[in-house]
Write a protein that holds these residues in place. Sequence first.
Motif: not given
Length: 462
Positions: A217-219, A252-257, A261-268, A302-307
Motif C-alpha cells: 500500500x501507499x501509506x 512531512x514531505x521528507x518523511x513521506x518520501x 519514493x519508488x512508488x511515487x515515481x510510478x504514480x502520475x 516530482x510534486x513532493x520534491x518540489x515542496x
Amino acid sequence: MLRSIAKRATLYKPRSDAPVIPPLLSPQSKLYSSKSPKPSQGKSKKGDAKSKSKSKTTGSSSGVASSTGDDFEHAGADDFEDARARRLAEDENDPSLDVCPNGRPLFTSTPSLSLLTRKDCCSYMKFSEKGLKEVLPEGLPTGMEMEFKESMRPALLVRQSFLDLRDNFRRIVDPPMWPSNAKAPKTRKQVVLDGPVSCGKTIALAMLVHWARDEGWLVLYAPRGREWTHGGFFYKNPETGFWDTPLQAENVLKDFLKYNESRLQSLPCQIFDPIRLGEGAGVGWMKGVESMALPEGATLSDLVQMGIKYTHAAVGVVVRLRKELSLVKDVPVLIAIDQYNNWFTFSEYEEPVTVRSCQPIHARELAMVNAFRSMMHDDMMVGAFSHSTAVGKLRLDLPNVPVDARVNMPRYSSDEAETVCHYYLRQRLIRREAFSEESWKKVYYLANGNGAEMRWLLPLMR
C-alpha cells in the motif's frame, strides 16, 4: 501518583551520617537567586570541626561501608545489565523457557503480520529492529522503543484488537466471499483509535502501517501529529486565510518520501493547476513569482520534491498532495495520523490582537491540519489519540469525523497480562524466586492493566 509513591518507597534510603540539606539551598536554586550570599568562613570552620569530631565518634567503618555501598549502587546497574544480557544469550539455547506454564508457546512462529490469526493472540512476535526502522523510517514510537530496551528483545505482543483493526481494512480492499445467509461484519474506512493511557493505540497504529506497507500500500504516516501544531515558523497567508507552517510541511514531505519514493515515481499527478507560493521559512516572499507550475507528465515524486526544494511551495504542495492521494486508484492508499487529538484543540501559535494581547490559533486554522483533519470522505484514514500529550477531554462527536469512527482500545486482559508477565520473567526482568501467580496478579490489578505501569512495577517484586 502511583509511580512517585513506589519510587520514594524503593529508592529513598536515608543515611544517619548524612546532613539534611534544605531544597532551597541546592545549587540549582542559587542560579535563580537575586541576593548575593553572605560570607560564612567562620561558621564553616566551626562546622568542619564539629563534623570531624562526629566522624571520629561514629568510627571510620561506617563511613567506609556507606561509601562502598554508594559506589556499588552506581556501578552495579551497568554490571547487572551486562550480566543479564549474557544470561539471556545463554537462555537462547534452552527452548523450554519459551513455553508458558499452560503449555502455550510464548513466541509465535508466524513469519509476517499478514498471516497472524486468532490462534497467535497472547503470544509474542519477534521482529528485527533494523527491519522495523526500514519499514517505519519516520521513527519508531517511544513506547515501542522503551519496550525493546527494557525487555532486551525486539518483540511485541499479538493482540486481538490489532487483528480486528487489520482485518477491517483488509476486508475493504479485498472483500471476502460471504455465504448468502451470513451477515458480513461492518467495515469502516475511517477509524479513530481511542482508549485509556498506555492501552497500545500508538503501537497498534504503527503495526497497521507496517502491515499495509508489507502489502504494497501507499501509506502517509505521521507519527508525531502534535508537531504539526507546535514549533517552527508560522504566518497567515493572505491568499488562503489559513496559517502556513513551511518547516513542518518540509518535514512531512521528507518523511513521506523516505519509504514511498519508488512508488511515487510510478504514480502520475492528476491535478496540474499551478501551486500558489507562500512565504519561505526565514527568506520571505519570492519576488515577482506568485505560483509554480508542474511540468507535463510530472509524478507524485516530482510534486513532493518540489515542496522539499522550494520552501515557498512546501505548504501548497502538502495541501495538493492530500487532493492527489484521493485520486490514486492504482494502489490502496492509507493515511495514518498519530496524536490525532492535537488537531482538535488550540495550537502553540498566537495571533496578535492588540499591542499587549494575543489570542491562540486553533489547529483547524492551520493550512496543513485543515487539509488532512477531516474524515468526511471515502479515503481510508486512521487517527490515534495520544493521551500522553494531554490536550484535555474532547467531546464524543468530533467535527468532520463520522459518529461511528471511534474505536476504544482495551488495556491488557488477564490472559494477556499473564503472557506479558511470563515474557518479562523469560527476559529476566523479574526475579524468579519472587515470581508467583499471586504476585503478578497483584501487579496487574494495581496497574489496572496499564502496560507501561506493569513493566515498571514487575521488577520491584520481592
